[in-house]
Design a protein around this motif. Structure first.
Motif, short mmCIF file in Angstrom:
data_model
loop_
_atom_site.label_atom_id
_atom_site.label_comp_id
_atom_site.label_asym_id
_atom_site.label_seq_id
_atom_site.Cartn_x
_atom_site.Cartn_y
_atom_site.Cartn_z
N ALA A 1 1.15 -1.08 -0.21
CA ALA A 1 0.05 -0.04 0.15
C ALA A 1 1.00 1.39 0.25
O ALA A 1 0.21 2.20 -0.12
CB ALA A 1 -1.13 -0.10 1.24
N ARG A 2 2.42 1.27 0.59
CA ARG A 2 2.89 2.52 0.92
C ARG A 2 4.04 2.01 -0.27
O ARG A 2 3.49 3.47 -1.21
CB ARG A 2 3.77 2.61 2.27
N GLY B 1 2.14 6.66 -6.93
CA GLY B 1 1.15 7.25 -7.11
C GLY B 1 0.54 6.24 -8.30
O GLY B 1 -0.53 6.14 -9.43
N GLU C 1 -3.56 3.52 -7.79
CA GLU C 1 -4.20 2.68 -6.93
C GLU C 1 -3.95 1.24 -6.46
O GLU C 1 -4.44 0.16 -5.40
CB GLU C 1 -5.17 2.49 -7.20
N LYS D 1 1.21 3.43 -3.12
CA LYS D 1 0.90 5.38 -3.05
C LYS D 1 1.75 6.09 -2.86
O LYS D 1 1.99 7.56 -4.06
CB LYS D 1 0.66 5.57 -1.83
N TYR D 2 3.26 5.66 -2.99
CA TYR D 2 4.75 6.77 -3.39
C TYR D 2 4.93 6.43 -4.89
O TYR D 2 5.16 7.61 -5.45
CB TYR D 2 5.72 5.04 -3.47
#
Length: 98
Positions: free
Chosen positions: A62-63, A69, A71, A66-67
């Motif tokens: 998940a991290r 960009g 989903e 996010k890093y």
């Protein structure tokens, strides 16, 4: 243009693109003349390749998503696959150096 100007231009553009990827800035906002970005999804084989690297190296998926960009791994465009794959490998190198 001289060789040093060409090198400077290439270096500046590379930094601009790298920062845009890092902060998930829309590519069209950087270079409106580049045409439409390729929104084609990566292949199932590429998804598995990324997932295996993330799992094998115990990264927080998940991290990481996010890093970069995205989903999900499936949502990564084929245009960004090389960047994402390279980012994972850089993180692996960084961890292995410690």
């Amino acid at each position: 243009m001289s060789d040093s100007q060409l090198t400077g231009n290439a270096s500046t553009y590379a930094r601009k693109i790298a920062l845009a990827g890092l902060f998930a800035i829309d590519d069209d906002a950087i270079d409106p003349d580049s045409g439409k970005p390729d929104n084609k999804a990566i292949t199932k084989k590429q998804v598995k390749q990324l997932d295996d690297l993330i799992t094998k190296n115990a990264f927080n998926k998940a991290r990481f998503l996010k890093y970069v960009g995205a989903e999900s791994l499936e949502a990564i465009s084929s245009e960004r696959f090389d960047y994402v794959f390279e980012t994972i490998n850089k993180q692996i190198e960084k961890v292995n150096k410690k």
